[in-house]
Design a protein around this motif. Structure first.
Motif, PDB file in Angstrom:
ATOM      1  N   ARG A 197     -51.344 -10.380 -77.638  1.00 34.89           N
ATOM      2  CA  ARG A 197     -51.122  -8.959 -77.367  1.00 34.89           C
ATOM      3  C   ARG A 197     -52.417  -8.401 -76.804  1.00 34.89           C
ATOM      4  O   ARG A 197     -53.476  -8.563 -77.400  1.00 34.89           O
ATOM      5  CB  ARG A 197     -50.694  -8.217 -78.642  1.00 34.89           C
ATOM      6  CG  ARG A 197     -49.313  -8.654 -79.107  1.00 34.89           C
ATOM      7  CD  ARG A 197     -48.770  -7.772 -80.212  1.00 34.89           C
ATOM      8  NE  ARG A 197     -47.373  -8.086 -80.475  1.00 34.89           N
ATOM      9  CZ  ARG A 197     -46.354  -7.601 -79.796  1.00 34.89           C
ATOM     10  NH1 ARG A 197     -46.569  -6.734 -78.807  1.00 34.89           N
ATOM     11  NH2 ARG A 197     -45.123  -7.936 -80.086  1.00 34.89           N
ATOM     12  N   SER A 227     -44.589 -14.639 -75.587  1.00 37.63           N
ATOM     13  CA  SER A 227     -45.876 -13.944 -75.595  1.00 37.63           C
ATOM     14  C   SER A 227     -46.873 -14.707 -76.464  1.00 37.63           C
ATOM     15  O   SER A 227     -46.612 -14.964 -77.641  1.00 37.63           O
ATOM     16  CB  SER A 227     -45.713 -12.514 -76.120  1.00 37.63           C
ATOM     17  OG  SER A 227     -44.866 -11.763 -75.267  1.00 37.63           O
ATOM     18  N   TRP A 258     -54.141  -5.082 -74.767  1.00 36.70           N
ATOM     19  CA  TRP A 258     -54.022  -3.703 -74.301  1.00 36.70           C
ATOM     20  C   TRP A 258     -54.456  -3.569 -72.850  1.00 36.70           C
ATOM     21  O   TRP A 258     -53.820  -2.871 -72.063  1.00 36.70           O
ATOM     22  CB  TRP A 258     -54.859  -2.802 -75.198  1.00 36.70           C
ATOM     23  CG  TRP A 258     -54.801  -1.360 -74.802  1.00 36.70           C
ATOM     24  CD1 TRP A 258     -53.819  -0.463 -75.100  1.00 36.70           C
ATOM     25  CD2 TRP A 258     -55.761  -0.653 -74.013  1.00 36.70           C
ATOM     26  NE1 TRP A 258     -54.102   0.763 -74.550  1.00 36.70           N
ATOM     27  CE2 TRP A 258     -55.293   0.677 -73.880  1.00 36.70           C
ATOM     28  CE3 TRP A 258     -56.965  -1.006 -73.420  1.00 36.70           C
ATOM     29  CZ2 TRP A 258     -56.005   1.640 -73.173  1.00 36.70           C
ATOM     30  CZ3 TRP A 258     -57.673  -0.044 -72.712  1.00 36.70           C
ATOM     31  CH2 TRP A 258     -57.187   1.259 -72.596  1.00 36.70           C
ATOM     32  N   GLY A 291     -49.887  -0.083 -73.787  1.00 42.14           N
ATOM     33  CA  GLY A 291     -49.492   0.193 -75.160  1.00 42.14           C
ATOM     34  C   GLY A 291     -50.611   0.897 -75.901  1.00 42.14           C
ATOM     35  O   GLY A 291     -51.678   1.186 -75.353  1.00 42.14           O
ATOM     36  N   GLY A 300     -49.256  -4.413 -75.754  1.00 40.08           N
ATOM     37  CA  GLY A 300     -48.067  -5.111 -75.288  1.00 40.08           C
ATOM     38  C   GLY A 300     -48.219  -6.613 -75.304  1.00 40.08           C
ATOM     39  O   GLY A 300     -49.322  -7.153 -75.204  1.00 40.08           O
ATOM     40  N   ARG A 331     -43.067  -5.403 -71.341  1.00 38.79           N
ATOM     41  CA  ARG A 331     -42.516  -4.155 -70.788  1.00 38.79           C
ATOM     42  C   ARG A 331     -42.303  -4.266 -69.282  1.00 38.79           C
ATOM     43  O   ARG A 331     -41.350  -3.704 -68.751  1.00 38.79           O
ATOM     44  CB  ARG A 331     -43.411  -2.959 -71.144  1.00 38.79           C
ATOM     45  CG  ARG A 331     -44.804  -2.979 -70.606  1.00 38.79           C
ATOM     46  CD  ARG A 331     -45.468  -1.603 -70.791  1.00 38.79           C
ATOM     47  NE  ARG A 331     -45.328  -1.110 -72.155  1.00 38.79           N
ATOM     48  CZ  ARG A 331     -46.177  -1.380 -73.148  1.00 38.79           C
ATOM     49  NH1 ARG A 331     -47.208  -2.174 -72.914  1.00 38.79           N
ATOM     50  NH2 ARG A 331     -45.998  -0.885 -74.342  1.00 38.79           N
ATOM     51  N   CYS A 381     -46.049  -9.321 -68.833  1.00 37.79           N
ATOM     52  CA  CYS A 381     -46.002  -8.375 -69.945  1.00 37.79           C
ATOM     53  C   CYS A 381     -44.535  -8.085 -70.278  1.00 37.79           C
ATOM     54  O   CYS A 381     -43.705  -7.942 -69.376  1.00 37.79           O
ATOM     55  CB  CYS A 381     -46.696  -7.075 -69.571  1.00 37.79           C
ATOM     56  SG  CYS A 381     -48.470  -7.227 -69.284  1.00 37.79           S
ATOM     57  N   CYS A 395     -51.561  -5.281 -70.728  1.00 39.79           N
ATOM     58  CA  CYS A 395     -50.166  -4.846 -70.869  1.00 39.79           C
ATOM     59  C   CYS A 395     -49.998  -3.424 -71.390  1.00 39.79           C
ATOM     60  O   CYS A 395     -48.866  -2.976 -71.584  1.00 39.79           O
ATOM     61  CB  CYS A 395     -49.414  -5.810 -71.794  1.00 39.79           C
ATOM     62  SG  CYS A 395     -49.275  -7.487 -71.134  1.00 39.79           S
TER      63      CYS A 395
END
Length: 277
Positions: A109, A106, A111, A116, A122, A83, A81, A114
């Motif tokens: 995306r 990446s 959730w 966010g 993320g 972050r 991820c 990761c």
């Protein structure tokens, strides 16, 4: 007793009981083993699937300590991820004195993986850390990722004073052999364009798997004993005793690779010390 004296005495007692704390609410940095590297190790490259979802207290500080222990010039991460990698890089610089450049690859995306906000989750996929600057980054998603999007990230960086193309990939999950068999030729075609390349990643396949046949003519494993026909000579790189993680080299040789288990992933750290380019 004076109030300030009492407060100071209590602070000392707390420090003795709990140990030093890191600033800004960070977990305390993990001490490194006595034989840990003391700075970037020249010509060393590493691949590591850092496991997601894997959740444990202070996991990113632990991941940073594992990387700092071996201090490669180049690190390829999978299941990463954005972050988490940002936090790992900060810990590496702040607590271990290793200032890495980064490129992100990446492929989705997510959730649940990761975090966010649900409408802005993320980024998840690959990341490459490099002691030297990174240029010409390129992310390619495989036409068929299998159960989730997969791809490879490629960058140019400097190893041993010379530019080299570095790839970081994560192939489809282990029971999706037919999907991996379609992914490897996509990666191999790009690797073949370069006289010198380092291909790192989690291939989710043992050395003699049919889906890896397209890689072996192009590159060799950093461990000279690890070949499709070598069977048990390839040291396992996962907690379930399979060889899934590779340092493939094209136009480059290595002294050997090393496999080291980690408490922060179900994949082991795999690193290799390359011969001068």
């Amino acid at each position: 007793m004076d109030t300030r004296v009492l407060a100071g005495a209590l602070a000392v007692i707390c420090l003795l009981l709990t140990g030093p704390s890191a600033p800004s609410g960070d977990p305390a940095p993990h001490p490194l083993p006595t034989d840990a590297a003391t700075g970037f190790v020249a010509n060393r490259v590493m691949t590591w699937n850092i496991c997601n979802p894997c959740r444990s207290s202070g996991q990113n500080m632990g991941r940073a300590a594992d990387i700092a222990t071996y201090a490669p010039q180049v690190v390829a991460l999978q299941e990463a991820c954005v972050r988490d990698v940002d936090e790992i890089r900060r810990y590496l610089k702040q607590y271990y004195g290793l200032d890495y450049h980064v490129a992100y690859g990446s492929v989705l995306r997510n959730w649940s993986r990761c975090g966010g906000l649900p409408w802005h989750p993320g980024g998840y996929g690959q990341a490459i850390l490099s002691a030297a600057p990174i240029t010409d980054g390129r992310l390619v998603e495989y036409p068929d990722g299998g159960s989730e999007d997969r791809g490879y990230l490629e960058v140019t960086t400097t190893v041993a004073g010379r530019p080299v193309r570095v790839f970081d990939t994560h192939l489809a999950e282990r029971r999706q052999e037919e999907v991996r068999a379609r992914q490897v030729p996509v990666l191999a075609a790009e690797v073949a364009r370069h006289d010198r390349a380092i291909v790192l990643g989690d291939f989710n396949a043992v050395p003699d798997s049919p889906e890896l046949h397209a890689m072996w003519p192009l590159a060799t494993d950093a461990n000279p004993a690890c070949r499709p026909s070598s069977g048990g000579d390839c040291e396992p790189t996962t907690d379930w005793y399979s060889r899934f993680d590779y340092v493939f080299l094209r136009g480059i040789t290595a002294h050997a690779d090393r496999v080291r288990p980690s408490a922060y992933s179900d994949h082991h750290v795999v690193y290799a010390d390359l011969a001068p380019l």
